[in-house]
Design a protein around this motif. Structure first.
Motif, PDB file in Angstrom:
ATOM      1  N   LEU A  73      -6.233  -0.186  -9.079  1.00 47.14           N
ATOM      2  CA  LEU A  73      -6.880  -0.587  -7.829  1.00 47.14           C
ATOM      3  C   LEU A  73      -8.145   0.225  -7.569  1.00 47.14           C
ATOM      4  N   LEU A  74      -8.042   1.540  -7.790  1.00 46.43           N
ATOM      5  CA  LEU A  74      -9.229   2.369  -7.570  1.00 46.43           C
ATOM      6  C   LEU A  74     -10.317   2.009  -8.564  1.00 46.43           C
ATOM      7  N   GLY A  76       1.661   6.860  -6.709  1.00 45.78           N
ATOM      8  CA  GLY A  76       0.572   7.676  -7.237  1.00 45.78           C
ATOM      9  C   GLY A  76       0.674   9.117  -6.760  1.00 45.78           C
ATOM     10  N   MET A 129      -3.170   8.626  -0.298  1.00 51.39           N
ATOM     11  CA  MET A 129      -2.390   9.170  -1.400  1.00 51.39           C
ATOM     12  C   MET A 129      -2.315  10.698  -1.288  1.00 51.39           C
ATOM     13  N   ALA A 149      -8.942  10.298  -8.630  1.00 46.72           N
ATOM     14  CA  ALA A 149      -8.779   9.750  -7.280  1.00 46.72           C
ATOM     15  C   ALA A 149      -9.776  10.377  -6.310  1.00 46.72           C
ATOM     16  N   VAL A 162       2.382   1.589  -3.623  1.00 51.53           N
ATOM     17  CA  VAL A 162       1.395   1.965  -4.631  1.00 51.53           C
ATOM     18  C   VAL A 162       0.886   3.390  -4.426  1.00 51.53           C
ATOM     19  N   ASN A 163       0.528   3.718  -3.183  1.00 57.26           N
ATOM     20  CA  ASN A 163      -0.055   5.039  -2.946  1.00 57.26           C
ATOM     21  C   ASN A 163       0.976   6.159  -3.032  1.00 57.26           C
ATOM     22  N   ALA A 187       0.838  -1.203   0.000  1.00 51.63           N
ATOM     23  CA  ALA A 187       0.000   0.000   0.000  1.00 51.63           C
ATOM     24  C   ALA A 187       0.871   1.252   0.000  1.00 51.63           C
ATOM     25  N   GLY A 189      -5.393   0.292  -2.597  1.00 49.43           N
ATOM     26  CA  GLY A 189      -5.403   1.637  -3.170  1.00 49.43           C
ATOM     27  C   GLY A 189      -6.266   2.539  -2.310  1.00 49.43           C
ATOM     28  N   ASN A 190      -5.724   3.648  -1.863  1.00 48.99           N
ATOM     29  CA  ASN A 190      -6.481   4.486  -0.940  1.00 48.99           C
ATOM     30  C   ASN A 190      -6.212   5.947  -1.266  1.00 48.99           C
ATOM     31  N   VAL A 199      -2.131   2.338  -8.709  1.00 51.35           N
ATOM     32  CA  VAL A 199      -3.194   2.888  -7.866  1.00 51.35           C
ATOM     33  C   VAL A 199      -4.445   3.146  -8.701  1.00 51.35           C
TER      34      VAL A 199
END
Lengths: 294, 305
Positions: free
Chosen positions: B23-24, A94, A154, A113, A90-91, A87, A149-150, B20
């Protein structure tokens, strides 16, 4: 005279806040005490702050009787570790993209997002997407992927990264570093405070999660700690019927069912409370970073 | 053409956004498209997109809004959330002001750590704590009542107590956490305001009223707006872990999320469940927009966007 009055005020303040603090920790103490009490004491006197007769029986039964609590520990530790690292990667990647002002489509990505923070499909479509279309069921991936993904995290990272001076980027570029290299060599190390915060948020979320498991995991050996705890709490028979029958039977006659619930609870929160003193200040900082609008 | 040039130029940077974004897409956007279930006559074998449309198309909503259980869940959710928001605001701002007035730095820090601790544990664990306290036979609270010579209370069979219990538990878990933002706001106030006020003879109380509180107003407005936007959403974890499947308590504790969960996993009424979910999303969206517009009117800087 004035200072005397102030001291009375201060004393009152300290008293009020102290009482609130005591209210906050009493439940923790009661559970610990309950886990160390004999069943007879609990039945006779109820839950108390200090055990009348100390015993480790509940812990013994719990750990001897059921390999499942250890399995669950394994699952939870694994999911928390892998989930948190992935996490963060990935975040923060991004987030980094959202800080590169030269990108033409930066705003579109940002809105992409942002929308996920404002709307959601709700529990039902989410469930069907996971089960029917992504076939995420009864696997470690099912426990890890959905929360990876959050957008909120991010944005937290992005806000922090925006404060890193552009000159570092310029000079890295001059030395021939590409974006990927710049990101790993400079941006990530410089972002340690926010990564620590977001990492802790994420780890806590994975450690405490049971909703995803409740929805997507039916296999018993894949159930995380929190779900096992719930099963133990709602159904003490679970402990009696599982695991090493010989050992258990010897103990069943005096099986401390209330104590076991408490012991399981202590085992579940243990690591968090031990970590707590070290991570708390990061949390406070992190929430404040998050408070920055945008 | 321009698009391709940009990709050629900065493709490697955009590539870093791909994970990301995917995933989103999978876990946020696909479920958003899935809300059309609410308008369908859901059939497991045909899936979300293959199922027939409901006839008439608003049939699920018709059913939802005439079902007494669903209406009860909606009413409970809104009332409980209003209670949570109001009490939460008072507690969080209150504790922040208390802590801010305390002079001892060490005490302040310790107090903040301790009140923050409950935030760290899961609702399941909180459920155990609560059970510890309220259980009929040997819960600590009932033992206390017994000791005082009063009658024990069978909480797990008395829905009337639960709004109060839930509010208190919510505050127990989140007050320390919620206080942080307000405390940050208070710390950032320039101390010369207070000095000037003190010279003018303002008491501590007046300083709080005319300096501290107005300075906290923007934070209060934003957090309240966010909470109002989610007024039809309950914390599923909280209700599921604290109340669980206790039909005797549903009169005051069944909320939309637990209702949806039951419809999805237990009674199997998928269309009904998704109609409720859809209603939640729409109401949340409209409320966020609406309350944001109000905030803009009142105080431009306090609006979310």
């Amino acid at each position: 005279m004035a200072s005397k009055k102030m001291d009375v005020t201060q004393a009152c303040l300290l008293a009020i806040v102290s009482i609130l603090c005591i209210l906050c920790i009493i439940p923790f103490l009661m559970v610990i005490s309950g886990s160390l009490s004999t069943e007879k004491d609990i039945v006779d006197y109820g839950y108390t702050l200090i055990p009348k007769h100390l015993t480790l029986l509940s812990y013994k039964v719990l750990l001897l009787g059921s390999g499942r609590i250890l399995d669950a520990y394994g699952v939870t530790v694994l999911v928390t570790a892998i989930g948190t690292v992935l996490a963060l990667l990935v975040n923060s990647m991004g987030a980094y993209v959202l800080t590169r002002k030269a990108l033409k489509y930066r705003n579109i990505l940002s809105v992409y997002a942002l929308i996920t923070l404002l709307f959601n499909g709700g529990m039902v479509p989410w469930y069907f997407v996971c089960v029917n279309y992504l076939h995420l069921q009864d696997s470690l991936l099912a426990l890890i992927l959905p929360a990876l993904g959050n957008a909120f995290n991010m944005y937290l990272v992005r806000n922090y990264m925006l404060s890193v001076p552009e000159e570092i980027y310029e000079s890295a570029k001059m030395d021939g570093a590409g974006d990927l290299k710049y990101f790993f060599r400079f941006m990530l190390p410089l972002s340690k405070p926010v990564l620590a915060t977001v990492g802790l948020f994420t780890a806590l979320a994975y450690w405490n999660d049971w909703f995803i498991a409740l929805m997507l995991v039916n296999k018993q050996e894949l159930q995380p700690l929190q779900l096992i705890l719930r099963t133990i709490v709602s159904n003490i028979e679970f402990v009696k019927n599982s695991g090493n029958a010989m050992d258990i039977q010897r103990l069943t006659a005096q099986l401390p069912s209330e104590g076991i619930k408490m012991a399981a609870t202590v085992i579940t929160i243990g690591p968090i409370v031990f970590l707590y003193p070290f991570v708390q200040k990061y949390f406070v900082k992190g929430i404040m970073i998050g408070a920055v609008k945008g | 053409m321009q698009f391709f040039r940009e990709i050629k130029l900065n493709g490697s940077v955009y590539a870093m956004f791909v994970p990301v974004a995917v995933l989103l897409f999978l876990f946020s956007y696909m479920p958003m498209a899935g809300v059309i279930i609410a308008f369908k006559d859901f059939d497991f074998t045909k899936g979300i997109f293959g199922s027939e449309w409901a006839n008439p198309i608003w049939n699920n909503f018709d059913y939802l809004l005439t079902s007494s259980q669903a209406l009860r869940a909606i009413r409970n959710t809104i009332l409980l959330n209003l209670l949570f928001i109001a009490v939460g605001l008072v507690f969080e701002v209150g504790l922040a002001l208390l802590l801010h007035e305390i002079r001892s730095k060490a005490f302040k820090r310790t107090a903040q750590s301790i009140t923050f601790l409950p935030f760290f544990i899961s609702w399941i664990v909180v459920g155990v704590f609560l059970y510890n306290l309220l259980q009929y036979d040997h819960g600590a609270f009932n033992e206390l009542l017994k000791w005082l010579g009063a009658d024990k209370i069978d909480f797990y069979n008395s829905p009337g107590w639960w709004p109060l219990i839930l509010v208190l538990i919510m505050r127990w878990k989140f007050t320390g956490y919620g206080t942080i933002l307000y405390l940050a706001g208070l710390v950032s106030i320039d101390s010369s305001y207070y000095e000037a006020a003190a010279i003018d003879g303002a008491s501590r109380w007046k300083q709080i009223r005319y300096i501290s509180l107005p300075m906290l107003k923007p934070t209060m407005i934003i957090l309240t707006l966010l909470a109002i936007g989610r007024i039809l959403n309950a914390d599923f974890g909280m209700f599921y872990a604290l109340v669980g499947d206790a039909p005797m308590l549903f009169a005051t504790t069944d909320v939309v999320d637990t209702f949806v969960y039951r419809s999805l996993r237990e009674t199997g009424d998928i269309s009904m469940a998704s109609a409720s979910g859809f209603l939640q999303s729409i109401v949340a969206f409209l409320l966020v927009l609406g309350s944001n517009a109000v905030a803009r009117k009142v105080d431009r800087d306090s609006a979310l966007f």
